[in-house]
Design an enzyme around this catalytic site. Structure first.
Site, PDB file in Angstrom:
ATOM      1  N   TRP A 364       0.832  -1.205   0.000  1.00 25.27           N
ATOM      2  CA  TRP A 364       0.000   0.000   0.000  1.00 25.27           C
ATOM      3  C   TRP A 364       0.872   1.264   0.000  1.00 25.27           C
ATOM      4  CZ3 TRP A 364      -0.305   3.868   3.787  1.00 25.27           C
ATOM      5  CH2 TRP A 364      -1.326   4.798   3.605  1.00 25.27           C
ATOM      6  N   HIS A 365       2.039   1.180   0.647  1.00 23.74           N
ATOM      7  CA  HIS A 365       2.890   2.363   0.736  1.00 23.74           C
ATOM      8  C   HIS A 365       3.537   2.726  -0.595  1.00 23.74           C
ATOM      9  CE1 HIS A 365       2.522   1.637   5.074  1.00 23.74           C
ATOM     10  NE2 HIS A 365       2.883   2.887   5.222  1.00 23.74           N
ATOM     11  N   GLY A 366       3.693   1.779  -1.476  1.00 21.26           N
ATOM     12  CA  GLY A 366       4.311   2.131  -2.746  1.00 21.26           C
ATOM     13  C   GLY A 366       4.566   0.924  -3.619  1.00 21.26           C
ATOM     14  N   PHE A 527       2.672   8.411  -0.813  1.00 20.83           N
ATOM     15  CA  PHE A 527       1.996   7.130  -0.635  1.00 20.83           C
ATOM     16  C   PHE A 527       0.509   7.241  -0.959  1.00 20.83           C
ATOM     17  CE2 PHE A 527       5.356   7.019   2.827  1.00 20.83           C
ATOM     18  CZ  PHE A 527       6.303   6.510   1.967  1.00 20.83           C
TER      19      PHE A 527
END
Length: 527
Positions: A364-366, A527
């Protein structure tokens, strides 16, 4: 294959004419990206007063609908100032999710059809974020380069720009759809739902709010009236957050980018200072942003959830995730970990569920392997922590804290590194197996370290040690800060209208505003 984003790790946008107080009121246009951030003069001295003034002026008329309409309009202006072309996208996202929610609320549908509607909603939201965030990453791993090139051209991957806040507003709307499917929501108007998603204090980088926490507050008539108490508390939280961002996070950002960009050339001390600098930069940057968001909400009489509770005081990884990015942890727990089975199906299944949750949390962060591995690393740590708890063996608290802090720092190195190779090299050097060698000029001040095997010589030159000895002192102070001092939430609760509080906040505000010589993006914007 990288997807263009609003900003990349450590990128800084200089406002120009930095010495002038109102320099930041200019439009900050860098490569076509126009920014109006919480830490810009444009936001503090123009947007915010107009928004607050209009909201409370309308509130005196007693019209809840008009007040909500004003907040919605202000939020659209705030979001559209970055890139107006993405307003249709977020409005379509809101409209589709709201309509699907309405369908789910209609009792005439059978459970099977409701499940299909929910799946359509999940497919829409995940598909949207997958296209903008992960297309380039996924195509780069196709086995045939010609196929990858063809699909890249077909989907115009090189021209994809990640819409600001898409990760956050997508999560909030997924939570809404799931709650509607479960029958855990009330019926909201389109205005209420739109304002819940677009409410500008939390829109860009959280906290990730739950609809039941926020929407009822928009309807309270007394919230339309100016509250001296809430405004004071909001100012306390906002300026503490702003000072954390401007005075601390931005100041040590220069100690991060240079060494992480030269990972293979680092020495022991350079690797450690880079790792610790990023550990603190990320915390003060992100928690500073959340403090400001909560402060802005309070000014508008809307209470947003706290997102940080002194995470670096944690004495276990489980405790760390109860203190760090709390709203994301809650989302992953309620909408992923528990639906997967949580800990209800035995220890083996718990480990599998933890790993799945944390791997997806990392993704989800990247779109990058460093984020995925970072998530997997924390999944392993959480699993070990649970097993350790079952055994029942207890370590002294200071030892538990040290192990936890070390694990978190190792995780941040993986998270921040340009590649897994870079991360591996930095971590390898941090172990000291390549020797702990410091320049001879530091023998006078650090000579006592020779007792512990540290050697001094004219080499290495420490080209990637931009903070020098001062950075060691600052990092030591920051360590004491995050371990022993109260956090923003505790300070806000202790606030009383006393002269010394006023003096403290005045000095802090003036110092912070004078330090705003440039406008820097927040790390979590990417993000």
């Amino acid at each position: 294959m990288a997807v263009k984003t609003v900003g990349r790790k450590g990128k800084t946008f200089h406002a120009g004419r930095a010495s002038k107080l109102f320099a930041g009121m200019e439009r900050i246009d860098v490569g076509g990206i126009v920014l109006m951030l919480f830490n810009s003069f444009l936001f503090i001295f123009l947007f915010l007063p107009l928004c607050l003034g209009g909201y409370f002026w309308i509130g005196r008329l007693g019209s809840v609908t008009l007040s909500k309409g004003w907040l919605l309009l202000s939020s659209l202006v705030f979001y559209g100032y970055w890139n107006v072309t993405f307003i249709p996208l977020i409005l379509v996202s809101i409209g589709v999710n709201y309509q699907l929610g309405r369908y789910l609320q209609e009792k005439r549908y059978k459970k099977k059809l409701s499940r299909i509607i929910l799946c359509l909603g999940l497919f829409f939201n995940i598909g949207l974020i997958a296209y903008y965030k992960y297309t380039g990453f996924l195509l780069s791993w196709l086995p045939f380069s010609s196929l990858s090139t063809w699909l890249t051209q077909l989907f115009h991957v090189d021209s994809i720009i990640l819409p600001l806040a898409i990760s956050f507003y997508t999560f909030q709307q997924i939570a809404y759809l799931v709650d509607v499917y479960r029958g855990q929501t009330s019926s909201y108007s389109f205005l209420d739902y739109s304002l819940f998603v677009l409410f500008f204090p939390q829109l860009i980088a959280g906290p990730i709010v739950h609809h039941q926490e926020v929407i009822p507050q928009f309807d309270k008539l007394r919230n339309l009236l100016f509250s001296q108490k809430n405004f004071s508390l909001g100012c306390v939280a906002f300026f503490i957050g702003l000072s954390k961002k401007v005075i601390i996070a931005d100041s040590i950002s220069g100690w991060v980018a240079l060494p992480f960009n030269h990972a293979v050339d680092l020495s022991f001390i350079e690797a450690w200072t880079a790792a610790l600098s990023y550990t603190y930069q990320l915390y003060f940057d992100f928690s500073g942003y959340c403090d400001m968001a909560i402060g802005l909400g309070l000014m508008l009489n809307v209470r947003l959830p706290f997102n940080f509770n002194s995470p670096y005081k944690a004495a276990s990884i489980i405790e760390f995730w109860h203190r760090w990015h709390i709203t994301l942890s809650n989302f992953l727990r309620d909408y992923l970990y528990i639906p997967l089975g949580g800990n209800r199906l035995g220890e083996t299944r718990r480990v599998i569920n933890l790993m799945t949750t944390m791997l997806l949390g990392g993704l989800w962060h990247g779109a990058g392997w460093t984020y995925i591995v970072w998530g997997g690393f924390h999944g392993v740590c959480l699993s070990v922590n649970h097993v350790w708890g079952k055994v029942g063996f207890r370590l002294p608290k200071v030892v538990s804290w040290a192990i936890t802090f070390l694990a978190v720092t190792v995780g941040w190195v993986i998270f921040r590194a340009q590649s897994l190779t870079d991360a591996g090299h930095i971590l390898w050097v941090m172990t000291g197996v390549e020797g702990v060698l410091l320049p001879g000029k530091y023998r006078g001040s650090l000579g006592d370290l020779e007792k512990f095997g540290v050697r001094f010589n004219d080499l290495p030159s420490l080209d990637y040690f931009p903070g020098g000895q001062e950075s060691l002192i600052v990092l030591a102070i920051l360590t004491l800060w995050v371990v022993f001092l109260p956090n923003t939430q505790e300070l806000v609760q202790r606030f009383r209208p006393r002269w010394w509080w006023g003096l403290f906040l005045s000095c802090l505000s003036v110092l912070t505003l004078l330090s705003m010589s440039r406008v820097t993006e927040f790390l979590y914007f990417q993000f």
